[in-house]
Design an enzyme around this catalytic site. Structure first.
Site, PDB file in Angstrom:
ATOM      1  N   HIS A  77      43.458  32.229  43.533  1.00 21.13           N
ATOM      2  CA  HIS A  77      43.876  33.425  42.948  1.00 21.13           C
ATOM      3  C   HIS A  77      44.531  32.880  41.645  1.00 21.13           C
ATOM      4  CE1 HIS A  77      43.471  35.292  46.825  1.00 21.13           C
ATOM      5  NE2 HIS A  77      42.814  36.447  46.007  1.00 21.13           N
ATOM      6  N   HIS A  97      39.468  32.889  38.806  1.00 16.68           N
ATOM      7  CA  HIS A  97      39.098  34.016  39.733  1.00 16.68           C
ATOM      8  C   HIS A  97      39.255  35.469  38.848  1.00 16.68           C
ATOM      9  CE1 HIS A  97      39.130  36.987  42.893  1.00 16.68           C
ATOM     10  NE2 HIS A  97      39.877  37.449  42.489  1.00 16.68           N
ATOM     11  N   HIS A 121      43.560  42.309  37.433  1.00 16.96           N
ATOM     12  CA  HIS A 121      43.623  42.939  38.932  1.00 16.96           C
ATOM     13  C   HIS A 121      44.483  41.850  39.815  1.00 16.96           C
ATOM     14  CE1 HIS A 121      40.617  39.933  39.764  1.00 16.96           C
ATOM     15  NE2 HIS A 121      40.801  40.254  41.082  1.00 16.96           N
ATOM     16  N   ASP A 133      35.429  41.568  43.342  1.00 18.19           N
ATOM     17  CA  ASP A 133      36.483  41.047  43.699  1.00 18.19           C
ATOM     18  C   ASP A 133      36.188  39.976  45.129  1.00 18.19           C
ATOM     19  OD1 ASP A 133      39.241  39.885  43.883  1.00 18.19           O
ATOM     20  OD2 ASP A 133      40.054  41.675  45.015  1.00 18.19           O
TER      21      ASP A 133
END
Length: 634
Positions: free
Chosen positions: A336, A340, A376, A484
């Site tokens: 993350h 990403h 996000h 995602d």
């Protein structure tokens, strides 16, 4: 002239002076035109010959000449047609032949002598301000072409021009001059055809002499009225304002194009494949010197026209993306991280562009979708929501154990946007900001995996209706959620690299859980995790169903758009197949391209082969572990 003669002076057709003398040529001077209009004997004889056309209308003597007070009058002067209706002046669009009264653009000599100092400019609400602003905008545009203007000087002069434009705004439905309550009003309006262009509106369409004559001839109280110096500009200045507005837009485009962030050649080369499903974000990371979000985010917002549409200052956008990138790298997460974020943003771009979803969304919705993809997972801690809840972290306490990380991503991103140096939303209206914020919140919250099954269930139920109506926020939320978790649906080399990074992050969390005495979260025990089997299950039960529902949703909402343009054929566009409907007439069912289907199949096949090898290796290891005793006799 005696009273009897005066009473016998009508006007042919009400408000239209009919003169049998030669046509009023636009080459005549204004004095010659007025003299011919006022003293023509032929016109007087025609007026006398038709005394009954005006009924009981009153008469009026102006400057020794006798005129009939009428409801309307129409005439032409210098290529422009003027119509007066009860004190209202209508200016009909000028002909293509330009008269001598048109203003010409300033010469290079005039521009060279221009001083860009903004300390001694006239007030923005005075008539002279428009001329000053227009001249400065021309000069700035010329200097931008040469690349010879300081940024501070450009900013000050554009601010002045913008203030002038705001000051000259006029509600054209209201009277332009209102000196006294009982006085007639003179209103300037422009009647434009559908094919009219702003460039044809000339500031000198109404010469000053004509304006004064009209006021003194067709009104009572305006004959001697003079405009005060502090009065807001009227027709001439509005025309200047329109032209100045065009120049401001041109200069803004020029400034943004010249001030756009410079991309390294290696980054430009990698971004040529940005429209591909299996875009190599790792190659971008290497080419961008570890800053993929900065360049990819900038490229996407610029490609979709968001920078120009919402007037995002390029330097502000660069600052925002750099700070977002720093937030992603804060905890040095294996998965993350900024890689990403860039990967998800690119996948969202594919869904918007290659499926046609962008044609269904508004500009603001596209803007919100791209920004939501970029932020996000902003400031992700590298641990799951469950870890925060179980460990009782401050973040879990702040958000009451509900969507802990997702709430933090949103809150931290909007907190960053409050910084003036990073506020890419500074030129949004209040309503646009509220809509933008609501969309981003909905989309980022939908990335919480605890909502996954409910989200798919709701969308399946909706799509099963006879005439489903999909909410745009829910559609964009499902798209972002699928993007995602889409790495298993990418090319094998990319997917395998993502999987190893994700497992590294899970194992680091498992190490923390061991230290805190917490039970291991799923897939976080590095000694007891079946990698191949976990990925097969992830594909079968999470990714594949999600991509299927997402595709069905896109085909549902984009079908009507496709049917309206089905006559246009594109070999690279979405596919369509013909099927028989329940009736007798054939119907066309819209289909999008699904490159993820083949990738999922291939990746699952490879994982199954790997799972078989792993099972064989475990069996052999177990046999070796238990091999201290001699093998049994056959």
């Amino acid at each position: 002239m005696d009273k009897k003669a005066a009473e016998n002076i009508p006007i042919g057709l009400c408000g239209r002076v009919r003169d049998k003398s030669p046509d009023l040529s636009s080459d005549l001077s204004f004095e010659e035109l007025r003299n011919r209009f006022d003293t023509s004997a032929v016109a007087r004889r025609e007026i006398v010959s038709n005394p009954s056309t005006h009924g009981s209308a009153t008469r009026q003597i102006v400057s020794g000449k006798i005129f009939k007070k009428c409801k309307s009058a129409t005439f032409q002067i210098d290529g422009a047609t003027y119509t007066i209706e009860q004190g209202a002046l209508t200016i009909v669009r000028r002909s293509s032949s330009r008269g001598k009264t048109e203003s010409s653009p300033p010469t290079d000599e005039q521009l060279d002598q221009l001083d860009l100092d903004t300390e001694h400019l006239p007030a923005v609400d005075t008539p002279d301000a428009c001329d000053k602003a227009a001249l400065r905008l021309r000069y700035l545009l010329r200097q931008l072409n040469k690349g010879e203007i300081p940024a501070e000087t450009l900013q000050k002069n554009l601010q002045y021009a913008a203030k002038v434009l705001e000051a000259v705004y006029i509600d054209e439905t209201k009277p332009a001059v209102a000196r006294q309550q009982s006085a007639p009003t003179l209103v300037f309006r422009r009647l434009a055809d559908e094919d009219d262009e702003l460039s044809e509106v000339q500031p000198d369409a109404v010469p000053p002499e004509v304006r004064e004559w009209l006021a003194s001839t067709f009104t009572r109280q305006l004959a001697t009225a003079k405009r005060k110096s502090d009065e807001k500009p009227k027709f001439r200045s509005v025309a200047h304002a329109i032209r100045a507005g065009i120049f401001v837009d041109r200069i803004y485009r020029r400034v943004t194009s010249t001030a756009l962030m410079q991309f390294p050649q290696d980054v430009v080369r990698v971004l040529k494949t940005l429209d591909e499903w299996s875009f190599d974000v790792f190659a971008l990371h290497e080419a961008a010197a570890g800053m993929p979000v900065k360049y990819l985010g900038y490229e996407l917002l610029n490609r979709y026209g968001m920078i120009h549409k919402f007037k995002v200052p390029p330097t502000i956008l660069e600052n925002f993306l750099s700070r977002i990138e720093e937030g992603y790298c804060r905890f040095h997460n294996p998965y993350h991280n900024n890689l990403h974020a860039a990967d998800v943003a690119q996948t969202v771009h594919y869904m918007l562009c290659q499926t046609g979803l962008m044609n269904w969304l508004s500009d603001l919705e596209i803007f919100a979708t791209l920004v939501a993809a970029i932020v996000h997972d902003y400031e992700h801690t590298g641990t799951t929501n469950n870890f925060h809840v179980m460990s009782g972290s401050d973040t879990a306490l702040l958000y009451n154990d509900r969507a802990v990380l997702e709430n933090h991503h949103i809150s931290a991103a909007f907190r960053l946007l409050r910084d003036e140096e990073c506020n890419i939303l500074q030129n949004l209206s209040r309503d646009e900001f509220r809509e933008f914020r609501t969309l981003v919140i909905d989309m980022v919250l939908a990335t919480d995996m605890s909502f996954h099954f409910q989200q798919l269930k709701n969308m399946r139920s909706l799509l099963s209706l006879a005439e489903p109506t999909v909410d745009k926020s829910k559609a964009a939320s499902l798209v972002l959620h699928c993007c995602d978790i889409s790495h298993p649906a990418k090319r094998w080399d990319l997917h395998h690299r993502w999987t190893m990074s994700l497992l590294d992050e899970f194992f680091l969390q498992g190490d923390k859980e061991r230290e805190l005495g917490l039970p291991f979260s799923p897939l976080c025990d590095r000694n007891n995790t079946l990698v191949a089997e976990s990925q097969i299950g992830f594909i079968d039960f999470i990714v594949e169903p999600s991509m299927g529902v997402c595709a069905d949703m896109l085909e549902c909402i984009l079908g009507p758009l496709h049917s309206s343009t089905k006559n246009s054929t594109s070999t690279a566009g979405p596919e369509s197949i013909s099927e028989e409907s329940s009736g007798t007439e054939p119907s066309t069912k819209f289909k999008i391209k699904k490159p993820w289907v083949a990738c999922l199949t291939d990746n699952k096949k490879i994982w199954k082969e790997q799972a078989a090898k792993d099972a064989e290796a475990r069996a052999k290891l177990e046999e070796e572990t238990n091999g201290t005793s001699p093998p049994a006799d056959e």
